[in-house]
Design an enzyme around this catalytic site. Structure first.
Site, PDB file in Angstrom:
ATOM      1  N   ASN A  20       0.871  -1.175   0.000  1.00 33.10           N
ATOM      2  CA  ASN A  20       0.000   0.000   0.000  1.00 33.10           C
ATOM      3  C   ASN A  20       0.905   1.221   0.000  1.00 33.10           C
ATOM      4  O   ASN A  20       1.430   1.603   1.041  1.00 33.10           O
ATOM      5  CB  ASN A  20      -0.906  -0.025   1.239  1.00 33.10           C
ATOM      6  N   LYS A  22       0.201   4.213  -0.324  1.00 31.08           N
ATOM      7  CA  LYS A  22      -0.434   5.432   0.204  1.00 31.08           C
ATOM      8  C   LYS A  22      -0.126   6.598  -0.752  1.00 31.08           C
ATOM      9  O   LYS A  22      -0.007   6.378  -1.949  1.00 31.08           O
ATOM     10  CB  LYS A  22       0.006   5.701   1.641  1.00 31.08           C
ATOM     11  N   HIS A 104      -9.729   1.444   4.238  1.00 30.35           N
ATOM     12  CA  HIS A 104      -8.505   1.623   5.027  1.00 30.35           C
ATOM     13  C   HIS A 104      -8.813   2.572   6.186  1.00 30.35           C
ATOM     14  O   HIS A 104      -9.599   3.516   6.029  1.00 30.35           O
ATOM     15  CB  HIS A 104      -7.387   2.189   4.149  1.00 30.35           C
ATOM     16  N   GLU A 106      -7.283   4.980   7.372  1.00 30.90           N
ATOM     17  CA  GLU A 106      -7.045   6.402   7.087  1.00 30.90           C
ATOM     18  C   GLU A 106      -8.238   7.010   6.356  1.00 30.90           C
ATOM     19  O   GLU A 106      -8.591   8.165   6.588  1.00 30.90           O
ATOM     20  CB  GLU A 106      -5.736   6.553   6.281  1.00 30.90           C
ATOM     21  N   GLU A 175      -6.043  -4.608  10.268  1.00 29.96           N
ATOM     22  CA  GLU A 175      -5.005  -3.609  10.523  1.00 29.96           C
ATOM     23  C   GLU A 175      -5.361  -2.845  11.790  1.00 29.96           C
ATOM     24  O   GLU A 175      -6.157  -1.889  11.744  1.00 29.96           O
ATOM     25  CB  GLU A 175      -4.915  -2.629   9.353  1.00 29.96           C
ATOM     26  N   GLY A 181       1.907   2.464  10.792  1.00 33.18           N
ATOM     27  CA  GLY A 181       2.887   3.531  10.655  1.00 33.18           C
ATOM     28  C   GLY A 181       3.524   3.950  11.975  1.00 33.18           C
ATOM     29  O   GLY A 181       4.194   4.968  12.054  1.00 33.18           O
ATOM     30  N   SER A 219       2.810  -1.942  10.512  1.00 33.79           N
ATOM     31  CA  SER A 219       4.232  -2.018  10.841  1.00 33.79           C
ATOM     32  C   SER A 219       4.851  -3.392  10.575  1.00 33.79           C
ATOM     33  O   SER A 219       5.718  -3.839  11.322  1.00 33.79           O
ATOM     34  CB  SER A 219       4.486  -1.573  12.291  1.00 33.79           C
TER      35      SER A 219
END
Ligand code: PGA
Length: 257
Positions: A20, A22, A104, A106, A175, A181, A219
């Site tokens: 991904n 991003k 996701h 985010e 996730e 991250g 991560s």
């Protein structure tokens, strides 16, 4: 007559590792990364990169004819129309996309995407022949309040409710938001417990739970991937930061294969 020996993975799910990117990349840096991926071999693992949509044409050119698939990081729930800035699943399919990430964390947090909208995006992806990667995961506050199963169960439940039998065509990605991250990975045991819960939830709903792939993301690095992927219900990974460096991403893919 001699029988064909069973493959070592017979009856198991094929591992999948998805990068991904991003909102990262540039025409110049993508070129080297994609060339390295195209030249690499990954054992049994299926590998895909989900890139910013503006690069899909270049990515399709660079990866065409190789083993690595590609996809996008979001799609509209609509087929076409007055939705400024949106990209439809049909458009992604035109660019040879295999996968599209939906829901996701985010996007859920920064764009207010609801469980229902995420399910609708997954339905749009399936309708146009893409495999949606449906993301679920709890925040740190939710984990600390003992709500992990309630949260991921609700998120997955919305997809099951809307998709019904079509759920068998998706990939799930667990996730934990607190691991994305941050450098804080869920331990293999913590991740496995949630994956087992998700698989049980799928089974109870009548889905093909034994063949559905559930990826872990948050991560994942070259040095912790193998331990995570060794867990029985972890079928690969959704990789953010480490998918931007060819050597790291290739090592993670090999840990799955
Ligand atoms: P990370 O991101 O690997 O950088 O933690 C994973 C993701 O958000 O998909």
């Amino acid at each position: 007559m001699s029988e064909t020996p069973a493959s070592p993975r017979a009856g198991k799910r094929r591992p999948l590792v998805v990068g991904n990117w991003k909102m990262n990349g540039s025409s110049a840096s993508n070129e080297a990364l994609l060339a390295a991926l195209k030249a690499a071999s990954f054992g049994d693992a299926e590998v895909s990169v989900c890139v910013p949509a503006v690069y899909l044409h270049d990515v399709a050119d660079a990866l065409h004819g190789g083993a690595v698939h590609w996809g996008a990081q979001d799609c509209s729930s609509h087929d076409s129309g007055a939705y400024t800035g949106e990209i439809s699943a049909a458009m992604l399919a035109e660019f040879g996309c295999c996968h599209v990430i939906v829901g996701h964390s985010e996007r859920r947090a920064l764009h207010g995407e609801s469980d229902r909208l995420v399910a609708e995006k997954a339905a749009a992806a399936l309708k146009h022949g893409l495999v949606p990667i449906v993301c679920v995961g709890e925040t740190l506050a939710e984990r600390e309040a003992g709500q992990t199963e309630a949260v991921v169960g609700r998120q997955l439940g919305a997809a099951i409710e809307l998709l019904d039998k079509r759920i068998d065509g998706v990939v799930i990605a667990y996730e934990p938001v607190w691991a994305i991250g941050t450098g804080k990975t869920a331990s293999p045991a913590e991740a496995q417990a949630v994956h087992a819960f998700l698989r049980k939830t799928l089974a109870v709903a009548g889905a093909a739970s034994a063949s559905l792939r559930i990826l872990y993301g948050g991560s994942v690095k070259a040095d912790n991937a193998a331990q995570l992927f060794a867990e029985p219900d972890i079928d690969g990974g959704l990789i953010g930061g480490a998918s931007l460096k060819a050597a790291d991403f290739i090592a993670i893919c090999r840990a799955a294969g």
